[in-house]
Design an enzyme around this catalytic site. Structure first.
Site, mmCIF file in Angstrom:
data_model
loop_
_atom_site.group_PDB
_atom_site.id
_atom_site.type_symbol
_atom_site.label_atom_id
_atom_site.label_comp_id
_atom_site.label_asym_id
_atom_site.label_seq_id
_atom_site.Cartn_x
_atom_site.Cartn_y
_atom_site.Cartn_z
ATOM 1 C CB CYS A 65 27.944 65.224 -14.523
ATOM 2 S SG CYS A 65 28.159 66.679 -15.530
ATOM 3 C CB CYS A 68 25.964 65.251 -17.595
ATOM 4 S SG CYS A 68 27.767 65.281 -17.586
#
Length: 144
Positions: A65, A68
């Site tokens: 991600c 993230c």
């Protein structure tokens, strides 16, 4: 759960900070609070996050991600700013599917603020450090 080595921002001394502890980590030299950043899994989450003596920001993230990876430095900055009053616990949702289901994670990053095992606040997506700090301050206002 042997702990991470953290340099004290006040005196520079390196300290081992365990993932789980009944108190709040402090520098062995100058006794100032240390930032508390730990990883947790399905099996360690209760000890690392739910039994924490201080409120916890839970970062439910994934290695694949992009947002993230972008939010990690901001979360770590907030953890340093709030050392002694807030713990950051990182949970890789791919490695902790039970926690992902428990917290009904639909998107990553998903951030929770927990205290005494209860979720006080929840948000999804990346945000800059000032916005994360304001979110944490608002969520924690009632327990400080």
């Amino acid at each position: 759960m042997s702990g991470e080595i953290v340099a004290c921002s006040h005196c520079g001394r390196r300290n081992r900070v365990p993932a789980a502890s009944p108190g709040v980590p402090r520098c062995g030299n100058c006794h100032q609070p240390l930032p508390w950043i730990a990883d947790a899994t399905d099996t360690t989450f209760a000890a690392v996050a739910e039994q924490s003596a201080i409120p916890v920001v839970v970062d439910l993230w994934a290695a694949w991600c992009g947002p993230c990876r972008m939010v990690t430095p901001a979360l770590e900055q907030v953890a340093r700013e709030l050392a002694g009053t807030l713990k950051l616990v990182k949970v890789d949702v791919d490695a902790a599917p039970a926690l992902s289901r428990r917290f009904d994670v639909k998107a990553v990053p998903t951030l929770l603020i927990m205290h005494d095992g209860r979720v006080l606040a929840r948000t999804s997506g990346a945000a800059p450090a000032p916005a994360l700090r304001q979110w944490a301050d608002t969520a924690l206002a009632g327990i400080r």
